[in-house]
Design a protein around this motif. Structure first.
Motif, PDB file in Angstrom:
ATOM      1  N   GLN A 282       0.819  -1.221   0.000  1.00 35.55           N
ATOM      2  CA  GLN A 282       0.000   0.000   0.000  1.00 35.55           C
ATOM      3  C   GLN A 282       0.849   1.266   0.000  1.00 35.55           C
ATOM      4  OE1 GLN A 282      -2.454  -1.155   3.302  1.00 35.55           O
ATOM      5  NE2 GLN A 282      -4.034  -2.039   1.983  1.00 35.55           N
ATOM      6  N   GLN A 283       1.995   1.226   0.661  1.00 34.71           N
ATOM      7  CA  GLN A 283       2.880   2.401   0.700  1.00 34.71           C
ATOM      8  C   GLN A 283       3.442   2.761  -0.668  1.00 34.71           C
ATOM      9  OE1 GLN A 283       5.722   1.295   3.694  1.00 34.71           O
ATOM     10  NE2 GLN A 283       4.689   2.457   5.310  1.00 34.71           N
ATOM     11  N   LYS A 284       3.635   1.756  -1.521  1.00 34.06           N
ATOM     12  CA  LYS A 284       4.269   1.987  -2.816  1.00 34.06           C
ATOM     13  C   LYS A 284       3.308   2.609  -3.838  1.00 34.06           C
ATOM     14  CE  LYS A 284       7.485  -1.907  -2.457  1.00 34.06           C
ATOM     15  NZ  LYS A 284       8.819  -1.602  -2.963  1.00 34.06           N
ATOM     16  N   ARG A 285       2.023   2.587  -3.549  1.00 38.75           N
ATOM     17  CA  ARG A 285       1.035   2.964  -4.573  1.00 38.75           C
ATOM     18  C   ARG A 285       0.147   4.133  -4.154  1.00 38.75           C
ATOM     19  NH1 ARG A 285       2.349  -2.201  -4.694  1.00 38.75           N
ATOM     20  NH2 ARG A 285       2.595  -3.204  -6.708  1.00 38.75           N
ATOM     21  N   LYS A 286      -0.276   4.925  -5.160  1.00 39.62           N
ATOM     22  CA  LYS A 286      -1.267   5.982  -4.915  1.00 39.62           C
ATOM     23  C   LYS A 286      -2.582   5.487  -5.496  1.00 39.62           C
ATOM     24  CE  LYS A 286       1.997   9.722  -5.739  1.00 39.62           C
ATOM     25  NZ  LYS A 286       2.599   9.268  -7.031  1.00 39.62           N
TER      26      LYS A 286
ATOM     27  N   LYS B 142      -6.649  -1.643  -3.580  1.00 34.68           N
ATOM     28  CA  LYS B 142      -5.974  -1.283  -2.325  1.00 34.68           C
ATOM     29  C   LYS B 142      -5.831  -2.532  -1.474  1.00 34.68           C
ATOM     30  CE  LYS B 142      -5.819   2.243   1.248  1.00 34.68           C
ATOM     31  NZ  LYS B 142      -6.396   1.932   2.560  1.00 34.68           N
ATOM     32  N   GLY B 143      -6.910  -3.288  -1.418  1.00 35.60           N
ATOM     33  CA  GLY B 143      -6.834  -4.609  -0.811  1.00 35.60           C
ATOM     34  C   GLY B 143      -6.863  -4.627   0.693  1.00 35.60           C
ATOM     35  N   LYS B 144      -7.263  -5.785   1.204  1.00 35.37           N
ATOM     36  CA  LYS B 144      -7.171  -6.054   2.636  1.00 35.37           C
ATOM     37  C   LYS B 144      -6.763  -7.507   2.779  1.00 35.37           C
ATOM     38  CE  LYS B 144     -12.143  -7.001   3.084  1.00 35.37           C
ATOM     39  NZ  LYS B 144     -12.481  -7.107   1.663  1.00 35.37           N
TER      40      LYS B 144
ATOM     41  N   PRO C  45      -2.517  -8.058  -2.192  1.00 35.46           N
ATOM     42  CA  PRO C  45      -3.838  -8.505  -1.735  1.00 35.46           C
ATOM     43  C   PRO C  45      -4.396  -9.593  -2.656  1.00 35.46           C
ATOM     44  CG  PRO C  45      -3.989  -6.303  -2.710  1.00 35.46           C
ATOM     45  CD  PRO C  45      -2.531  -6.653  -2.647  1.00 35.46           C
ATOM     46  N   LEU C  46      -5.279 -10.420  -2.120  1.00 33.70           N
ATOM     47  CA  LEU C  46      -5.858 -11.512  -2.919  1.00 33.70           C
ATOM     48  C   LEU C  46      -6.554 -10.994  -4.181  1.00 33.70           C
ATOM     49  CD1 LEU C  46      -7.418 -13.847  -0.180  1.00 33.70           C
ATOM     50  CD2 LEU C  46      -5.229 -14.100  -1.380  1.00 33.70           C
ATOM     51  N   GLU C  47      -7.211  -9.829  -4.076  1.00 32.28           N
ATOM     52  CA  GLU C  47      -7.932  -9.287  -5.237  1.00 32.28           C
ATOM     53  C   GLU C  47      -6.992  -9.008  -6.411  1.00 32.28           C
ATOM     54  OE1 GLU C  47      -8.125  -8.216  -1.944  1.00 32.28           O
ATOM     55  OE2 GLU C  47      -9.405  -6.425  -2.030  1.00 32.28           O
ATOM     56  N   TYR C  48      -5.713  -8.887  -6.125  1.00 34.89           N
ATOM     57  CA  TYR C  48      -4.768  -8.577  -7.196  1.00 34.89           C
ATOM     58  C   TYR C  48      -4.708  -9.689  -8.239  1.00 34.89           C
ATOM     59  CZ  TYR C  48      -1.122  -5.596  -9.097  1.00 34.89           C
ATOM     60  OH  TYR C  48      -0.430  -4.720  -9.884  1.00 34.89           O
ATOM     61  N   ALA C  49      -5.127 -10.880  -7.846  1.00 31.43           N
ATOM     62  CA  ALA C  49      -5.084 -12.030  -8.757  1.00 31.43           C
ATOM     63  C   ALA C  49      -5.901 -11.791 -10.030  1.00 31.43           C
ATOM     64  CB  ALA C  49      -5.573 -13.285  -8.033  1.00 31.43           C
TER      65      ALA C  49
END
Ligand code: MN
Length: 154
Positions: free
Chosen positions: A8-12, A20-22, A80-84
């Motif tokens: 999360q720190q690397k991205r805007k 963003k993911g959890k 995050p899992l959603e990134y898949a």
């Protein structure tokens, strides 16, 4: 510091369409496997394996092969899992700028998971069979980011 803090720190998230993911729930069956082809400043393939509610991730600079060809795999931050499911264009000037496309996906079955070695089965469309990730030996082994990724000969 959660497992996704680095991600999360690397991205805007106001600029990129990446999730963003959890942190999800740890699951024991049907673990997600995905490789995303990523046309960033250097073309690479991002291997991601679902583990304990996140996607463990490695960047592979050369196209993975469904044979015993050894590939360098540089461990990157958990995603995050959603990134898949993510495909799209990360905007110019943002972290990882460039096109992302799913190259292969399916499930993975862990066989042996240690700090320095992961043996597993891949059930993808392109990659199928038993594979290994072996961490390079260094003085501080647990800090080593470099792994070898390859298919095992039966
Ligand atoms: Mn990448």
């Amino acid at each position: 510091m959660t497992k996704l803090k680095k991600y999360q720190q690397k991205r805007k998230f106001t600029k990129t369409s990446e999730p963003k993911g959890k942190i999800g729930k740890a699951r024991k069956t049907e673990l997600i496997y995905v490789i995303q082809k990523h046309w960033a400043s250097h073309l690479h393939w991002d291997l991601r394996l679902e583990w304990q509610g996140v996607l463990m991730s490695w960047a592979i600079p050369k196209e993975p092969k469904n044979d015993s060809t050894k590939r360098l795999a540089v461990q990157t931050e958990d995603h995050p899992l959603e990134y898949a499911d993510f495909e799209g264009q990360i905007p110019e000037g943002e972290y990882g700028a460039g096109k992302v496309k799913i190259w292969d996906n399916g499930i993975w079955i862990p066989e042996d998971i240690k700090k320095e070695k992961i043996v597993f089965e891949l059930k993808g469309k392109k990659l199928k069979g038993r594979f290994a990730l072996i961490r390079f030996k260094t003085k501080e082994r647990t800090q080593a980011k470099n792994w070898l990724f390859f298919k095992l000969k039966k």
